[in-house]
Design an enzyme around this catalytic site. Structure first.
Site, PDB file in Angstrom:
ATOM      1  N   ASP A   1      -9.862 -16.065  30.535  1.00 24.06           N
ATOM      2  CA  ASP A   1     -10.622 -14.891  30.929  1.00 24.06           C
ATOM      3  C   ASP A   1     -12.022 -15.253  31.415  1.00 24.06           C
ATOM      4  OD1 ASP A   1     -10.747 -12.214  31.280  1.00 24.06           O
ATOM      5  OD2 ASP A   1     -10.780 -11.672  29.159  1.00 24.06           O
TER       6      ASP A   1
ATOM      7  N   HIS B   1     -13.369  -8.609  36.355  1.00 24.55           N
ATOM      8  CA  HIS B   1     -12.530  -9.319  35.391  1.00 24.55           C
ATOM      9  C   HIS B   1     -11.657 -10.252  36.216  1.00 24.55           C
ATOM     10  CE1 HIS B   1     -12.841  -5.839  32.459  1.00 24.55           C
ATOM     11  NE2 HIS B   1     -13.024  -5.215  33.591  1.00 24.55           N
TER      12      HIS B   1
ATOM     13  N   GLN C   1      -5.996 -15.525  27.036  1.00 23.35           N
ATOM     14  CA  GLN C   1      -6.292 -15.316  28.452  1.00 23.35           C
ATOM     15  C   GLN C   1      -7.298 -16.358  28.923  1.00 23.35           C
ATOM     16  OE1 GLN C   1      -7.778 -11.251  27.982  1.00 23.35           O
ATOM     17  NE2 GLN C   1      -6.038 -10.535  29.171  1.00 23.35           N
TER      18      GLN C   1
ATOM     19  N   CYS D   1     -13.229  -8.328  27.130  1.00 23.77           N
ATOM     20  CA  CYS D   1     -14.320  -7.739  27.932  1.00 23.77           C
ATOM     21  C   CYS D   1     -15.431  -7.099  27.094  1.00 23.77           C
ATOM     22  CB  CYS D   1     -13.796  -6.736  28.936  1.00 23.77           C
ATOM     23  SG  CYS D   1     -12.048  -6.776  29.241  1.00 23.77           S
TER      24      CYS D   1
ATOM     25  N   LYS E   1      -8.304  -3.689  42.804  1.00 25.01           N
ATOM     26  CA  LYS E   1      -7.999  -5.032  42.311  1.00 25.01           C
ATOM     27  C   LYS E   1      -7.138  -5.817  43.282  1.00 25.01           C
ATOM     28  CE  LYS E   1      -3.985  -3.536  39.717  1.00 25.01           C
ATOM     29  NZ  LYS E   1      -3.072  -3.774  38.631  1.00 25.01           N
TER      30      LYS E   1
ATOM     31  N   ARG F   1      -1.869  -7.847  21.019  1.00 26.18           N
ATOM     32  CA  ARG F   1      -1.406  -6.501  21.356  1.00 26.18           C
ATOM     33  C   ARG F   1      -0.017  -6.308  20.774  1.00 26.18           C
ATOM     34  NH1 ARG F   1      -3.065  -6.804  27.690  1.00 26.18           N
ATOM     35  NH2 ARG F   1      -5.197  -7.494  27.323  1.00 26.18           N
TER      36      ARG F   1
ATOM     37  N   HIS G   1     -15.681 -12.931  32.987  1.00 28.96           N
ATOM     38  CA  HIS G   1     -16.265 -11.699  33.511  1.00 28.96           C
ATOM     39  C   HIS G   1     -17.488 -12.055  34.323  1.00 28.96           C
ATOM     40  CE1 HIS G   1     -13.754 -10.293  30.175  1.00 28.96           C
ATOM     41  NE2 HIS G   1     -13.437  -9.382  31.069  1.00 28.96           N
TER      42      HIS G   1
END
Ligand SMILES: [Zn+2]
Ligand SMILES: [Zn+2]
Length: 645
Positions: free
Chosen positions: A387, A519, A385, A338, A473, A367, A389
């Protein structure tokens, strides 16, 4: 008298001191037999704890997570009681309820080892104690009293835990002859625990610290009915068969190397190609929905994550920053994509007419996870991910949510997930200080999510107080082929990062406004998604995705040449084909290739060669008759097309 408010907002009066169990009995005797816990003003309580003031309540049965928690937590105490009676002097660490069942970390002392072989005896003792209907009694005690009890008992684990608790918040629970330090809640008594199975024994460092003592962790599960336990054990057997770590190896999808490092998956050619197909599939959908691809590096300056707040969240528990030869420069492995995408947004000026902007990236993040927490592809240290945005105006939220939901549902269909639910997580309106962003925005975004779900006719549950501090969410849960639930895609509203990165657009009023950020990751991560897909399908992937779609099996080596001809033909149709020309009996070749989960087997012998055909066999369905190679090519491409409709 006190007013008790039920979940449907109806209010009834009860005597002060009424318990959850009394209330359940008042409603119906059958309900009273089934309830295991109660939520009182948002806190999970014992059914036997007196309620002394007006309260909102919810009663929980075993079928609800809250109900299971109390049930399994009580079972952990029961197991501890059994262990104490069989192994006097045992010291106890922690014994929580977990997603499926419970465990207790114990130290039997005196050089005693508890192994899997000892579990039946502990189980039998638990059954005996459960049948004696031990009542779980709660007692609030001072810190001093608690310390005295456990130091007299000689249990240094409990005294260590107590030393970290605040006086006035400590409670003990007892049943039978066993007393435990515990917040609760628990069942009223042990009589509901009808079916017991202790599953396995493992080692666990006290407090997860490798420098401290290794305790014995005993896992178990219990149910109110024997039938439920039987079904659970049957499911476990099936789960073993489809364990993605086992199938990942057998189907040559991925591996791990101690030398490369724990929790860092290595994708093998078949797995990498499968993953690439998944990525291309999603990229195509995203293009249709107006997403723009972006690419960002795997590391970023520490300062970037200080701005985003991720340093505060992941910094100390994550990988250490990377120092460069240049003094004062520090980089971090990217824990999230992000912040990078926020900076991409900032590279350009936007007007209200330009929004929404949707940046998509298969972004790899890192992580730190403790080595004991790592598990196949579902818990790793580096993962990618799917991912994206979305930066939009507040009035565009609902439409954007609907579009993301459409993408997620399309993915579920194409990958054979037919059972799913969605959880809407909202903020707790009674504690607004926990959340960033103004009331108006929260109300707007929560309404947008709820309405989007209604329009899409999604089966949803609403969890109050489960929103992140930065926005509400929507999470999707799928049920797999053997009934297990997995969390997959998420859609998350965020008011925080746009503020931290000072993102803006020019409104119709010519003023600067802050966009809302969404997200979203329909798969979650490629690693986790592939793991779930393997466990759901048992390795029998949809035809469009599966590594090898077709295998040609010549009956003897006389037909190898004809097999090669068919192979070349199918290759021109982009059909992923193999030839199994081993010198083996045809029956063995069929069995071996079915084990490899190859969907179509083409058997060729004299008859097929003479008529220029193939005998088609489908995995799990058997004989499909003979076809010309071109007929077969059209046939399977039609099947693929149908899966991707
Ligand atoms: Zn407890
Ligand atoms: Zn994000």
């Amino acid at each position: 008298m006190i007013n008790i408010t039920f979940p449907d907002q109806s209010v009834r009066q009860f005597k002060s001191g009424v318990t959850g169990l009394d209330i359940a009995k008042n409603l119906s005797n059958s309900l009273a037999r089934e309830v295991t816990a109660i939520t009182v003003n948002g806190e999970l309580w014992d059914l036997s704890r007196p309620i002394n003031a007006d309260a909102s309540i919810r009663l929980h049965k075993f079928t609800e997570p809250e109900g299971q928690h109390a049930f399994w937590h009580s079972s952990a105490h029961l197991m501890a009681e059994a262990i104490e009676s069989l192994y006097p002097g045992t010291k106890f660490g922690i014994g929580p309820a977990i997603e499926n069942g419970f465990y207790y970390d114990v130290d039997p002392g005196n050089g005693i080892q508890i192994s899997d072989n000892d579990l039946p005896a502990i189980e039998a003792k638990m059954k005996e104690l459960a049948a004696s209907n031990g009542v779980y009694k709660r007692k609030e005690v001072s810190k001093k009293e608690a310390e005295e009890y456990f130091s007299k008992k000689g249990d240094e684990y409990k005294t260590e835990l107590i030393s970290e608790l605040e006086d006035g918040t400590i409670s003990l629970y007892s049943q039978g002859n066993f007393i435990d330090l515990c917040r609760g809640p628990h069942l009223p008594d042990t009589s509901q625990i009808k079916a017991i199975k202790l599953l396995n024994v493992a080692g666990a460092y006290w407090r997860g610290d490798e420098k401290r003592k290794m305790l014995t962790r005993i896992y178990g599960i219990t149910f109110p009915k024997q039938q439920m336990l039987d079904e659970y054990l049957e499911m476990l057997e099936k789960a073993k068969e489809r364990d993605h770590r086992k199938l990942g190896r057998e189907l040559e999808l991925f591996t791990f190397s101690q030398k490369v490092g724990q929790g860092l998956p290595l994708w093998l050619p078949k797995g990498a190609q499968l993953r690439e197909r998944l990525e291309n599939f999603l990229k195509k959908v995203q293009r249709e929905y107006g997403y723009l691809p972006v690419i960002t590096p795997h590391i970023g300056q520490k300062e970037l994550y200080v701005t985003s707040g991720h340093y505060e969240k992941y910094g100390k528990d994550s990988f250490k920053p990377i120092a460069t030869p240049q003094e004062g420069e520090e980089f971090m492995l990217k824990p999230m994509n992000c912040p990078h995408h926020c900076e991409i947004y900032k590279s350009k000026q936007y007007s209200y007419r330009d929004l929404p902007v949707r940046f998509a990236e298969f972004g790899t993040v890192y992580r730190y996870e403790q080595s004991g927490e790592l598990h196949g592809l579902t818990r790793v240290r580096g993962f990618t991910q799917d991912d994206a945005h979305i930066f939009c105006r507040p009035d565009q939220l609902k439409e954007e949510f609907i579009k993301v939901i459409d993408i997620i549902l399309y993915i579920f269909k194409a990958l054979g997930f037919s059972e799913y639910t969605a959880q809407i997580s909202l903020r707790d309106p009674s504690d607004k200080t926990k959340y960033i962003g103004n009331d108006e925005n929260w109300e707007k975004s929560e309404r947008a999510i709820i309405e989007a779900c209604e329009e899409k006719k999604l089966e949803t549950t609403v969890e109050i107080g489960e929103a992140a501090f930065y926005g509400p969410k929507l999470d999707f849960m799928v049920r797999d082929a053997i009934g297990r639930k997995w969390q997959l895609g998420t859609i998350q509203v965020d008011y925080n990062l746009p503020e931290r990165f000072e993102l803006e657009y020019t409104g119709a009023d010519n003023q600067k406004h802050m966009p809302v950020m969404i997200h979203r990751a329909p798969f979650g991560s490629m690693e986790r998604f592939v793991a779930v897909l393997i466990e759901h399908s048992g390795g029998k992937f949809p035809l469009w995705l599966t590594p090898d779609q077709v295998v040609i099996l010549p009956i003897s080596d006389k037909y190898n040449e004809y097999s090669q001809k068919v192979f070349n033909f199918l290759k021109n149709y982009d059909i992923r084909t193999l030839i199994d020309d081993r010198n083996e009996k045809i029956g063995k070749k069929i069995r071996d290739n079915e084990l490899k989960r190859i969907p179509y087997l083409l058997i060729v012998g004299e008859k097929e060669e003479n008529s220029d055909t193939v005998a088609v066999r489908k995995q799990g369905e058997g004989d499909k008759g003979t076809m010309k190679p071109e007929e077969f090519a059209i046939f399977i491409n039609e099947e693929v097309k149908k899966q991707l409709l």
